[in-house]
Write an enzyme that holds these catalytic residues in place. Structure first.
Site, PDB file in Angstrom:
ATOM      1  N   ARG A   1       2.639 -10.825   6.751  1.00 34.82           N
ATOM      2  CA  ARG A   1       4.184 -10.692   6.585  1.00 34.82           C
ATOM      3  C   ARG A   1       4.769  -9.627   7.913  1.00 34.82           C
ATOM      4  O   ARG A   1       5.871  -9.564   7.892  1.00 34.82           O
ATOM      5  CB  ARG A   1       4.621 -10.179   5.403  1.00 34.82           C
ATOM      6  CG  ARG A   1       4.304 -11.145   4.536  1.00 34.82           C
ATOM      7  CD  ARG A   1       4.952 -10.896   2.872  1.00 34.82           C
ATOM      8  NE  ARG A   1       6.476 -10.974   3.244  1.00 34.82           N
ATOM      9  CZ  ARG A   1       7.485 -10.665   2.137  1.00 34.82           C
ATOM     10  NH1 ARG A   1       6.909 -10.264   1.168  1.00 34.82           N
ATOM     11  NH2 ARG A   1       8.638 -10.711   2.392  1.00 34.82           N
TER      12      ARG A   1
ATOM     13  N   PRO B   1       0.770  -1.194  -0.062  1.00 36.16           N
ATOM     14  CA  PRO B   1      -0.170   0.116   0.248  1.00 36.16           C
ATOM     15  C   PRO B   1       0.846   1.139   0.130  1.00 36.16           C
ATOM     16  O   PRO B   1       1.776   1.496   0.806  1.00 36.16           O
ATOM     17  CB  PRO B   1      -0.947  -0.164   1.278  1.00 36.16           C
ATOM     18  CG  PRO B   1      -0.798  -1.628   1.618  1.00 36.16           C
ATOM     19  CD  PRO B   1       0.596  -2.210   1.189  1.00 36.16           C
ATOM     20  N   GLU B   2       0.652   2.300  -0.980  1.00 33.78           N
ATOM     21  CA  GLU B   2       1.295   3.440  -0.901  1.00 33.78           C
ATOM     22  C   GLU B   2       0.344   4.556  -0.757  1.00 33.78           C
ATOM     23  O   GLU B   2      -1.057   4.196  -0.287  1.00 33.78           O
ATOM     24  CB  GLU B   2       1.648   3.443  -2.437  1.00 33.78           C
ATOM     25  CG  GLU B   2       3.051   2.694  -2.530  1.00 33.78           C
ATOM     26  CD  GLU B   2       3.892   2.474  -3.961  1.00 33.78           C
ATOM     27  OE1 GLU B   2       3.630   3.948  -4.350  1.00 33.78           O
ATOM     28  OE2 GLU B   2       4.091   1.551  -4.413  1.00 33.78           O
TER      29      GLU B   2
END
Ligand SMILES: [Zn+2]
Length: 280
Positions: free
Chosen positions: A110, A2-3
């Site tokens: 993660r 996600p940016e």
């Protein structure tokens, strides 16, 4: 990963849901550690707003703290409990005042994400947030300021963008896209980017972020909106993820290299380096 467009999409969905609700209970399902620090301090505090700084969600709380959420690579905030196969990845659960949905679930396969409480503005444990450049879609992000920021760094322009220092919120996807649009070789030392190219890059960063925001971001793997939808910008990517395919502008096969340990795709014809490191 996600940016800015993805995090902003999540923010817009969270704001009407969370604003004004009080945290009744905070449960950490992950092992203790700095990534999930001081969650219990949120209990009894009301969420005043849901704001964003770069790729961080910042939720001011009523007694002077902030709840900070970073999605990392695989973080997902949802109103629904994770599906059976993903329950093992749930890291944080907040129970909230008000009617249903009244539980926020944060899962992160993660574990590069963060979900923690800090005194407002105390970002000592979050150096990226502390040293972040201007918001790219705000008036504070100007061509002149951006050109000056680039002139201060000798590192490769792509790596410098990823540092969040010249501008907030640009990660691997949108750095590749913006450099492709502005026709800048990703390994160009930041201070060697000409004034004209810096202006082009400034415009390109805004264009790609705005277009992606319009499409609710880009879903590569885990990113989902709060309602579980995928972002639709993937189809519009020109460079990122298209190595070996023809450049949409000139037809030359796009090339993949590594810049600052990150896979990078560019057009060897449109994005020429002005001064090669090694003579051919
Ligand atoms: Zn090209």
């Amino acid at each position: 990963m996600p940016e800015l467009p993805e995090v902003e999409t999540v923010r817009r969905e969270l704001a009407p849901w969370l604003g004004g609700r009080t945290v009744l209970a905070a449960e950490r399902l992950a092992p203790p550690g700095p990534k999930y620090r001081d969650l219990e301090r949120s209990v009894g505090q009301t969420i005043c707003a849901v704001t964003r700084r770069g790729k961080f969600l910042v939720l001011p709380l009523s007694r002077g703290d902030e709840l900070i959420v970073h999605l990392g690579m695989t973080g997902v905030v949802s109103q629904a409990a994770p599906a059976a196969g993903e329950a093992v990845y749930e890291r944080v659960r907040l129970r909230l005042s008000g009617g249903p949905p009244d539980t926020l679930h944060f899962r992160d396969a993660r574990r590069f994400g963060r979900f923690l409480v800090v005194p407002a503005g105390d970002y000592a444990g979050l150096p990226t947030l502390a040293a972040m450049g201007p918001e790219p879609l705000s008036d504070a992000f100007t061509p002149t300021g951006f050109r000056r920021a680039l002139a201060r760094s000798t590192v490769a322009v792509k790596a410098y963008l990823l540092s969040q220092r010249p501008v907030a919120g640009v990660g691997n996807i949108y750095a590749d896209e913006a450099l492709w649009r502005a026709r800048i070789h990703p390994e160009t030392p930041a201070k060697q980017v000409s004034a004209a190219k810096a202006a082009a890059l400034h415009a390109a960063i805004r264009e790609v972020l705005e277009a992606s925001l319009e499409a609710q971001g880009t879903t590569l793997n885990d990113y989902r909106t709060v309602n579980g939808e995928v972002g639709a910008y993937l189809e519009q990517l020109a460079a990122y993820g298209h190595a070996e395919e023809p450049c949409p502008r000139c037809g030359t096969p796009l090339r993949r290299i590594v810049v600052g340990q990150r896979g990078t795709v560019y057009c060897p014809r449109c994005q020429r380096r002005r001064r090669p490191l090694r003579p051919a």
